[in-house]
Design a protein around this motif. Structure first.
Motif, PDB file in Angstrom:
ATOM      1  N   HIS A   1      26.643  56.622  30.793  1.00  7.83           N
ATOM      2  CA  HIS A   1      25.615  56.020  31.567  1.00  7.83           C
ATOM      3  C   HIS A   1      24.525  56.028  30.872  1.00  7.83           C
ATOM      4  O   HIS A   1      23.887  54.857  31.094  1.00  7.83           O
ATOM      5  CB  HIS A   1      25.778  56.822  32.925  1.00  7.83           C
ATOM      6  CG  HIS A   1      26.772  56.295  33.914  1.00  7.83           C
ATOM      7  ND1 HIS A   1      26.678  55.151  34.352  1.00  7.83           N
ATOM      8  CD2 HIS A   1      27.903  56.804  34.349  1.00  7.83           C
ATOM      9  CE1 HIS A   1      27.553  54.968  35.079  1.00  7.83           C
ATOM     10  NE2 HIS A   1      28.360  55.965  35.367  1.00  7.83           N
TER      11      HIS A   1
ATOM     12  N   LEU B   1      33.267  54.280  33.586  1.00 10.41           N
ATOM     13  CA  LEU B   1      32.594  55.428  33.619  1.00 10.41           C
ATOM     14  C   LEU B   1      32.239  56.094  34.831  1.00 10.41           C
ATOM     15  O   LEU B   1      32.911  57.442  34.792  1.00 10.41           O
ATOM     16  CB  LEU B   1      31.367  55.323  32.903  1.00 10.41           C
ATOM     17  CG  LEU B   1      31.282  55.013  31.244  1.00 10.41           C
ATOM     18  CD1 LEU B   1      30.019  54.826  30.791  1.00 10.41           C
ATOM     19  CD2 LEU B   1      31.943  56.339  30.573  1.00 10.41           C
ATOM     20  N   SER B   2      32.052  55.388  35.728  1.00  7.99           N
ATOM     21  CA  SER B   2      31.660  56.081  37.135  1.00  7.99           C
ATOM     22  C   SER B   2      33.238  56.719  37.749  1.00  7.99           C
ATOM     23  O   SER B   2      33.245  57.805  38.278  1.00  7.99           O
ATOM     24  CB  SER B   2      31.096  55.113  38.081  1.00  7.99           C
ATOM     25  OG  SER B   2      30.275  54.484  37.383  1.00  7.99           O
TER      26      SER B   2
ATOM     27  N   LEU C   1      22.185  52.833  30.005  1.00  8.07           N
ATOM     28  CA  LEU C   1      20.848  52.423  30.382  1.00  8.07           C
ATOM     29  C   LEU C   1      19.690  52.701  29.309  1.00  8.07           C
ATOM     30  O   LEU C   1      18.676  52.690  29.497  1.00  8.07           O
ATOM     31  CB  LEU C   1      20.575  53.963  31.387  1.00  8.07           C
ATOM     32  CG  LEU C   1      21.080  53.614  32.830  1.00  8.07           C
ATOM     33  CD1 LEU C   1      20.864  54.846  33.514  1.00  8.07           C
ATOM     34  CD2 LEU C   1      20.343  52.427  33.561  1.00  8.07           C
TER      35      LEU C   1
ATOM     36  N   ILE D   1      28.454  60.746  31.855  1.00  9.84           N
ATOM     37  CA  ILE D   1      27.372  60.800  32.416  1.00  9.84           C
ATOM     38  C   ILE D   1      26.528  60.453  31.160  1.00  9.84           C
ATOM     39  O   ILE D   1      25.437  59.465  30.959  1.00  9.84           O
ATOM     40  CB  ILE D   1      26.807  62.036  33.007  1.00  9.84           C
ATOM     41  CG1 ILE D   1      27.200  62.015  34.427  1.00  9.84           C
ATOM     42  CG2 ILE D   1      25.214  61.793  33.133  1.00  9.84           C
ATOM     43  CD1 ILE D   1      27.009  63.133  35.280  1.00  9.84           C
TER      44      ILE D   1
ATOM     45  N   TYR E   1      29.714  45.573  33.383  1.00 10.09           N
ATOM     46  CA  TYR E   1      29.964  46.101  34.756  1.00 10.09           C
ATOM     47  C   TYR E   1      31.123  46.790  34.622  1.00 10.09           C
ATOM     48  O   TYR E   1      31.323  47.910  35.254  1.00 10.09           O
ATOM     49  CB  TYR E   1      29.828  44.883  35.744  1.00 10.09           C
ATOM     50  CG  TYR E   1      28.308  44.512  36.249  1.00 10.09           C
ATOM     51  CD1 TYR E   1      27.315  44.718  35.426  1.00 10.09           C
ATOM     52  CD2 TYR E   1      28.461  44.117  37.282  1.00 10.09           C
ATOM     53  CE1 TYR E   1      26.292  44.290  35.963  1.00 10.09           C
ATOM     54  CE2 TYR E   1      27.251  43.764  38.283  1.00 10.09           C
ATOM     55  CZ  TYR E   1      26.071  43.792  37.133  1.00 10.09           C
ATOM     56  OH  TYR E   1      24.907  43.423  37.712  1.00 10.09           O
TER      57      TYR E   1
ATOM     58  N   MET F   1      19.212  47.326  32.232  1.00 10.15           N
ATOM     59  CA  MET F   1      20.533  47.998  31.278  1.00 10.15           C
ATOM     60  C   MET F   1      20.108  47.501  29.877  1.00 10.15           C
ATOM     61  O   MET F   1      19.765  46.246  29.711  1.00 10.15           O
ATOM     62  CB  MET F   1      21.700  47.590  31.750  1.00 10.15           C
ATOM     63  CG  MET F   1      22.151  47.623  33.227  1.00 10.15           C
ATOM     64  SD  MET F   1      22.649  49.204  33.642  1.00 10.15           S
ATOM     65  CE  MET F   1      24.095  49.238  32.931  1.00 10.15           C
TER      66      MET F   1
ATOM     67  N   VAL G   1      30.582  50.044  33.392  1.00  3.45           N
ATOM     68  CA  VAL G   1      29.851  51.217  34.208  1.00  3.45           C
ATOM     69  C   VAL G   1      30.889  51.691  35.286  1.00  3.45           C
ATOM     70  O   VAL G   1      30.687  53.094  35.574  1.00  3.45           O
ATOM     71  CB  VAL G   1      28.652  50.435  34.819  1.00  3.45           C
ATOM     72  CG1 VAL G   1      28.044  51.387  36.004  1.00  3.45           C
ATOM     73  CG2 VAL G   1      27.530  50.117  33.798  1.00  3.45           C
ATOM     74  N   PHE G   2      31.526  50.670  35.760  1.00  2.00           N
ATOM     75  CA  PHE G   2      32.588  51.088  36.850  1.00  2.00           C
ATOM     76  C   PHE G   2      33.628  52.080  36.409  1.00  2.00           C
ATOM     77  O   PHE G   2      34.094  53.124  36.884  1.00  2.00           O
ATOM     78  CB  PHE G   2      33.272  49.894  37.403  1.00  2.00           C
ATOM     79  CG  PHE G   2      32.445  49.291  38.612  1.00  2.00           C
ATOM     80  CD1 PHE G   2      31.936  49.917  39.407  1.00  2.00           C
ATOM     81  CD2 PHE G   2      31.933  47.816  38.425  1.00  2.00           C
ATOM     82  CE1 PHE G   2      31.269  49.519  40.631  1.00  2.00           C
ATOM     83  CE2 PHE G   2      31.179  47.382  39.230  1.00  2.00           C
ATOM     84  CZ  PHE G   2      30.779  47.886  40.144  1.00  2.00           C
TER      85      PHE G   2
END
Lengths: 111, 187
Positions: B65, B31-32, B69, B62, B25, B143, B28-29
């Motif tokens: 990400h 990278l976002s 995924l 991206i 998590y 994921m 992901v955060f």
């Protein structure tokens, strides 16, 4: 990861792209913002494909549901590459004729 | 005694799984946040070359990400096609036209404000729409696992079910190439 998270993230990227298209006047940066919007949509398609795959795995362990979404992303990338080559040729032609890449020069297409 | 040991190992496993999820998590955060920050920098930087470089950072985020995924093929294609080919084309055009000194005329501040407000309105409407969508509640993207993003499965689908669009895209590329040459020709 909950799917809402990816939707919010893609919406944020897409909105930044929209704001860029609306506020900038440099044709190249407007074009780059369009690429940004395409990428936001691509990320959302991949996330939805994985969501669909997770739902299909519960009933069938060997399922390949969700491949279509990722292939769609592949085709979007193909079309984006073709679009960029033509669009940059148009921008180069615009620059050659007007010595500027200001998109307000394109207003004269109206008349 | 034996049972206690098994219980202890079970607890360790649970802790490790939770730690794994926590790290995922965080990734992901991170990278976002990186992607959104770089996307904003694409807009606000005056120099078009800096905009291109920030956009490359967005594409790398991206791609990260996609890897999280487990869509490995798309991650590599995103890097090669977008960050490798398209962005180099942009950079090439900017340097060819000598635009790296910022020559953009000042735009009215209320036009910028109108753009930001309309983009924000779009974001607000869509977020409120997603927040009340009941179909999406409880759904999650898979994921790190799931092998549909691997090149074997994608290639099988691409060359069996999607072979006609694949061939059509080659015609599209040919027409785009001819179109670019015709548009870019002198006179």
């Amino acid at each position: 990861m909950p799917i809402q998270y990816y939707i919010y993230f893609s919406l944020a990227l897409f909105s930044i792209g929209i704001i860029g298209v609306l506020t900038r006047r440099n044709a190249i940066i407007v074009f780059m913002c369009i690429e940004l919007m395409l990428n936001a949509v691509n990320l959302l398609l991949v996330a939805f494909s994985k969501m669909h795959h997770a739902a299909a795995l519960t009933s069938n362990a060997a399922s390949t549901a969700g491949v279509e979404g990722q292939l769609f992303v592949f085709f979007i990338m193909v079309v984006a590459a073709a679009e960029v080559s033509v669009g940059l040729a148009i921008i180069v032609m615009l620059y050659r004729n007007t010595h500027s890449v200001d998109i307000n020069f394109l207003n004269r297409l109206k008349n | 005694m034996q049972q206690q040991k098994v219980q202890q190992e079970y607890n360790y496993c649970k802790v490790i799984i939770q730690l794994n999820r926590w790290i995922l998590y965080k990734f992901v955060f991170l990278l976002s946040a990186l992607a959104i920050f770089s996307a904003i920098m694409v807009l606000v930087s005056k120099n078009p070359v800096h905009s291109v470089l920030w956009l490359i950072v967005v594409f790398f985020a991206i791609s990260g990400h996609y890897i999280l995924l487990n869509a490995q093929f798309l991650a590599i294609v995103n890097l090669i096609v977008y960050a490798g080919a398209i962005m180099v084309l942009f950079l090439f055009v900017i340097m060819l036209m000598n635009l790296n000194a910022d020559a953009e005329p000042r735009k009215n501040w209320w036009m910028k404000l109108a753009g930001v407000v309309s983009g924000g309105c779009f974001l607000m409407v869509m977020v409120s729409l997603i927040r009340q969508a009941t179909e999406l509640s409880g759904k999650a993207a898979l994921m790190k696992t799931g092998d549909i993003g691997l090149i074997k499965n994608l290639g099988k689908a691409l060359f069996s079910d999607f072979v006609v669009p694949f061939e059509i895209s080659s015609v599209l590329f040919l027409s785009a190439m001819v179109g670019a040459v015709v548009i870019g020709k002198k006179d």
